[in-house]
Design an enzyme around this catalytic site. Structure first.
Site, PDB file in Angstrom:
ATOM      1  CG  ASP A  67      -0.289  -0.410   2.522  1.00 15.13           C
ATOM      2  OD1 ASP A  67       0.962  -0.394   2.585  1.00 15.13           O
ATOM      3  OD2 ASP A  67      -0.996  -0.740   3.477  1.00 15.13           O
ATOM      4  CG  ASP A 136      -8.691  -1.023  12.039  1.00 13.87           C
ATOM      5  OD1 ASP A 136      -7.736  -1.750  11.665  1.00 13.87           O
ATOM      6  OD2 ASP A 136      -9.136  -0.092  11.330  1.00 13.87           O
ATOM      7  CG  HIS A 138      -5.898  -2.182   9.001  1.00 12.39           C
ATOM      8  ND1 HIS A 138      -6.026  -0.823   9.176  1.00 12.39           N
ATOM      9  CD2 HIS A 138      -4.585  -2.429   9.243  1.00 12.39           C
ATOM     10  CE1 HIS A 138      -4.861  -0.294   9.488  1.00 12.39           C
ATOM     11  NE2 HIS A 138      -3.968  -1.250   9.547  1.00 12.39           N
ATOM     12  CD  GLU A 143      -8.564   1.207   7.779  1.00 15.48           C
ATOM     13  OE1 GLU A 143      -8.564   0.286   8.616  1.00 15.48           O
ATOM     14  OE2 GLU A 143      -7.843   2.219   7.892  1.00 15.48           O
TER      15      GLU A 143
END
Ligand code: PGA
Length: 261
Positions: A67, A136, A138, A143
Site C-alpha cells: 500500500d 482495528d 486490518h 479497513e
C-alpha cells in the site's frame, strides 16, 4: 494457520526473517510482498544482516508493496516509498526495476490499480506476502467493512488508523485520509502469508483475526481461509488468544514433529 509465539519482538522478527530466507534459498527469484509500519522493521533489519553477513542474495527478487498513502511524494519521509528505501532497499541488492510500490500520485487510480494487479500476475504471482495488522484488525489498508474479495483500489482510512499513524506525523491532520492498497482478495492469492504483530495494543486484533469469525469487519481474519498462513507474535500481542497453551504445545514439540515435506 500456524501461530508462532516468541517471548520478544526481536525473537519474533528473527524467526519471520528466517522464513523469508528459507524461501530465497530454495527460490532465489521469488516474488515477495512487502509491508510497512513499525512492525516489520525488525524483520527487515534481520534480512539486511543476513544479506551483509551471510550473503543472502536479493539480486533476482521482485517485490510488491501492499500500500501507499495518496498525496505524498515518494521522497516524503512518511511515504511508504521512502520507508522501504530507507529501511530495506538501500541496504540490500533488489534490482531497482524489480521494485513495485503503489503510486500515491497517479492521475488515474483505477487504471493504476488494474495495472498493479496485472504486474503481479505477469511476474508469476506473489510467493510470500509479509503482513502487519492494524489495531482495528486490518491487513494492508483493508479497513473494517472491506470486501474479503477486494482487489487493489483506493481506500478511505478509518479514524482509528489515522489516530494510530498520527505518531509518525507532526500532527494528526497531516495523516493522509486516502490510500491505495492491495485488496484482501489480492493478498489471499499469495502462495504463503506471514503476518507479524507485537505489543499489547495489537492483542485484541490478533485474537479476533486468529480465533474470531472470518469477517470483513476484521480483514486479517481472512487469513483463516488461506492454506499457508503463519502468524508470528511476541508475547504481549498474544494475551487474548484462548488457544495459547495449544500453540505453545505445538512449538514445544516442533523439533520432534514429523516432517511434512
Ligand atoms: P504498525 O502498523 O506496524 O505500524 O503497527 C500495522 C498496520 O497498520 O498494518
Amino acid at each position: 494457520m500456524e501461530v508462532i509465539i516468541k517471548e520478544t519482538y526481536e525473537a519474533m522478527s528473527r524467526a519471520a526473517a528466517h522464513e523469508v530466507a528459507r524461501l530465497l534459498n530454495t527460490k532465489p527469484n521469488a516474488v515477495l510482498g512487502m509491508a510497512t509500519g513499525s512492525t516489520p522493521l525488525g524483520l527487515y533489519q534481520e534480512l539486511v544482516r543476513l544479506h551483509r553477513e551471510e550473503g543472502l542474495d536479493f539480486s533476482q527478487v521482485t517485490t510488491f508493496n501492499l500500500d501507499e498513502y495518496v498525496g505524498l511524494q515518494p521522497d516524503h519521509p512518511q511515504s511508504y516509498h521512502y520507508f522501504m528505501h530507507e529501511n530495506f532497499f538501500k541496504h540490500v541488492n533488489v534490482p531497482q526495476q524489480n521494485i513495485y510500490i503503489p503510486s500515491g500520485n497517479t492521475s488515474n487510480y483505477r487504471a493504476f490499480c488494474g495495472w498493479y494487479e496485472q504486474r503481479i500476475e505477469e511476474c508469476g504471482g506473489i510467493d510470500l506476502q509479509i503482513l502487519g495488522i492494524g489495531s482495528d484488525g486490518h491487513v494492508a489498508f483493508n479497513e473494517p467493512g472491506s470486501s474479503l474479495t477486494s482487489r487493489t483500489r483506493l481506500k478511505t482510512l478509518a479514524k482509528q488508523t489515522i489516530d494510530d499513524n498520527a505518531r509518525f506525523f507532526d500532527k494528526a491532520e497531516d495523516v493522509p485520509i486516502y490510500a491505495i492498497t492491495m485488496g484482501v482478495g489480492t493478498i489471499l492469492e499469495a502462495r504463503e502469508l506471514i503476518l507479524l504483530a507485537n505489543g499489547d495494543n495489537k492483542a485484541w486484533a490478533v485474537g479476533a483475526a486468529i480465533e474470531g469469525p472470518v469477517t470483513g469487519m476484521v480483514t486479517a481474519s481472512a487469513l483463516q481461509m488461506h492454506p499457508y498462513a503463519k502468524v508470528y507474535l511476541d508475547s504481549p500481542s498474544a494475551t487474548q488468544l484462548k488457544m495459547r497453551d495449544y500453540y505453545d504445545w505445538i512449538e514445544e514439540h516442533r523439533p520432534g514433529a514429523p516432517q511434512s515435506l
